[in-house]
Design a protein around this motif. Structure first.
Motif, PDB file in Angstrom:
ATOM      1  N   MET A  88       0.764  -1.227   0.074  1.00 48.35           N
ATOM      2  CA  MET A  88      -0.136   0.199  -0.097  1.00 48.35           C
ATOM      3  C   MET A  88       0.775   1.226  -0.002  1.00 48.35           C
ATOM      4  O   MET A  88       2.106   1.282   0.638  1.00 48.35           O
ATOM      5  CB  MET A  88      -0.905   0.104   1.200  1.00 48.35           C
ATOM      6  CG  MET A  88      -1.966   1.173   1.238  1.00 48.35           C
ATOM      7  SD  MET A  88      -2.974   0.910   2.783  1.00 48.35           S
ATOM      8  CE  MET A  88      -3.305  -0.547   3.080  1.00 48.35           C
ATOM      9  N   SER A  89       0.436   2.197  -0.940  1.00 51.67           N
ATOM     10  CA  SER A  89       1.101   3.559  -0.469  1.00 51.67           C
ATOM     11  C   SER A  89       0.880   4.174   0.703  1.00 51.67           C
ATOM     12  O   SER A  89      -0.102   3.851   1.384  1.00 51.67           O
ATOM     13  CB  SER A  89       0.819   4.482  -1.679  1.00 51.67           C
ATOM     14  OG  SER A  89      -0.321   4.643  -2.022  1.00 51.67           O
ATOM     15  N   PRO A 103      -5.555  -6.262   7.817  1.00 47.15           N
ATOM     16  CA  PRO A 103      -4.260  -7.052   8.039  1.00 47.15           C
ATOM     17  C   PRO A 103      -3.247  -6.991   6.877  1.00 47.15           C
ATOM     18  O   PRO A 103      -3.642  -6.925   5.919  1.00 47.15           O
ATOM     19  CB  PRO A 103      -4.801  -8.448   8.507  1.00 47.15           C
ATOM     20  CG  PRO A 103      -6.338  -8.293   8.789  1.00 47.15           C
ATOM     21  CD  PRO A 103      -6.579  -7.125   7.829  1.00 47.15           C
ATOM     22  N   ARG A 104      -1.938  -6.935   7.666  1.00 45.23           N
ATOM     23  CA  ARG A 104      -0.784  -6.958   6.662  1.00 45.23           C
ATOM     24  C   ARG A 104      -0.245  -8.086   6.413  1.00 45.23           C
ATOM     25  O   ARG A 104       0.205  -8.643   7.506  1.00 45.23           O
ATOM     26  CB  ARG A 104       0.162  -5.791   7.101  1.00 45.23           C
ATOM     27  CG  ARG A 104      -0.477  -4.328   6.703  1.00 45.23           C
ATOM     28  CD  ARG A 104       0.383  -3.243   7.181  1.00 45.23           C
ATOM     29  NE  ARG A 104      -0.088  -2.134   7.089  1.00 45.23           N
ATOM     30  CZ  ARG A 104       0.397  -1.042   6.727  1.00 45.23           C
ATOM     31  NH1 ARG A 104       1.627  -0.812   6.915  1.00 45.23           N
ATOM     32  NH2 ARG A 104      -0.341   0.083   6.416  1.00 45.23           N
ATOM     33  N   ALA A 105       0.008  -8.682   5.181  1.00 43.87           N
ATOM     34  CA  ALA A 105       0.454 -10.018   5.110  1.00 43.87           C
ATOM     35  C   ALA A 105       1.929  -9.884   5.240  1.00 43.87           C
ATOM     36  O   ALA A 105       2.513  -8.757   5.310  1.00 43.87           O
ATOM     37  CB  ALA A 105       0.065 -10.323   3.504  1.00 43.87           C
ATOM     38  N   PRO A 106       2.518 -11.084   5.610  1.00 38.31           N
ATOM     39  CA  PRO A 106       3.922 -11.340   5.751  1.00 38.31           C
ATOM     40  C   PRO A 106       4.696 -10.617   4.503  1.00 38.31           C
ATOM     41  O   PRO A 106       4.308 -11.173   3.594  1.00 38.31           O
ATOM     42  CB  PRO A 106       4.403 -12.679   5.826  1.00 38.31           C
ATOM     43  CG  PRO A 106       3.127 -13.231   6.443  1.00 38.31           C
ATOM     44  CD  PRO A 106       1.710 -12.362   6.018  1.00 38.31           C
ATOM     45  N   GLY A 107       5.812  -9.988   4.814  1.00 39.16           N
ATOM     46  CA  GLY A 107       6.470  -9.326   3.499  1.00 39.16           C
ATOM     47  C   GLY A 107       5.895  -7.864   3.027  1.00 39.16           C
ATOM     48  O   GLY A 107       6.154  -7.596   1.973  1.00 39.16           O
ATOM     49  N   PHE A 108       4.936  -7.205   3.803  1.00 41.14           N
ATOM     50  CA  PHE A 108       4.137  -6.114   3.194  1.00 41.14           C
ATOM     51  C   PHE A 108       5.186  -5.234   2.968  1.00 41.14           C
ATOM     52  O   PHE A 108       6.297  -5.181   3.472  1.00 41.14           O
ATOM     53  CB  PHE A 108       3.195  -5.688   4.393  1.00 41.14           C
ATOM     54  CG  PHE A 108       2.643  -4.505   4.133  1.00 41.14           C
ATOM     55  CD1 PHE A 108       1.326  -4.386   3.540  1.00 41.14           C
ATOM     56  CD2 PHE A 108       3.274  -3.057   4.479  1.00 41.14           C
ATOM     57  CE1 PHE A 108       0.773  -3.167   3.204  1.00 41.14           C
ATOM     58  CE2 PHE A 108       2.730  -2.186   4.019  1.00 41.14           C
ATOM     59  CZ  PHE A 108       1.379  -1.873   3.562  1.00 41.14           C
TER      60      PHE A 108
END
Length: 161
Positions: A88-89, A141-146
């Motif tokens: 995401m920016s 929620p942010r995925a791993p490696g976001f």
């Protein structure tokens, strides 16, 4: 039903008659529709129901979607569809989202990756979301490696030739 699933937002669905294709398994468009339903359910549960998007004349727009299959989903199979941000920016204007479709046994049936932004429906241009929506969007929620996407370079005005 909403429940945490591997630190992701998740909803459970029954693969119904209308989601099946000629071969007797879930149709490709059904995966995309479930992914969109889960993304919009997240916003509705966090204070942004469809009516609020209509009031703001703003909506998410998918510019690219990728669907990868791993296992078949059959009629009346239960699936869990998860939702997380891959990128995401900082201003929330651009994003890459991921939805996993998991079998009742927790096996990955498919993954949908969507690249998009926010469309101002009045001027038909991509825009950053307003502050209240950005506050909700950053709760996805942010995925791993976001990763944080770089800001979009300013576009030069188009000239007619």
């Amino acid at each position: 039903m909403t429940s945490p699933f591997h630190s992701r937002y998740a909803k459970e669905f029954l693969a119904g008659w209308g989601t099946m294709d000629f071969n007797g398994h879930m149709a490709n468009t059904a995966y995309l529709n479930l992914a969109a339903d889960v993304r919009m359910a997240f916003f509705a549960e966090h204070g942004f129901p469809p009516s609020e998007f209509r009031r703001l004349a703003l909506g998410p727009v998918v510019r690219k979607e990728e669907l990868e299959y791993f296992r078949e989903v059959g009629l009346h199979d239960t699936v869990t569809v998860t939702y997380a941000a891959l990128a995401m920016s900082a201003d929330g204007a651009r994003f890459v989202l991921e939805n996993e479709i998991l079998s009742a046994g927790g096996e990955r049936a498919a993954v949908v990756r969507s690249t998009g932004g926010w469309l101002d429906l009045r001027v038909r241009k991509l825009v950053p979301p307003p502050a209240p929506l950005l506050a909700v969007f950053t709760q996805v929620p942010r995925a791993p490696g976001f990763v944080e996407l770089p800001p979009h370079p300013k576009r030069e005005p188009r000239t007619r030739e």
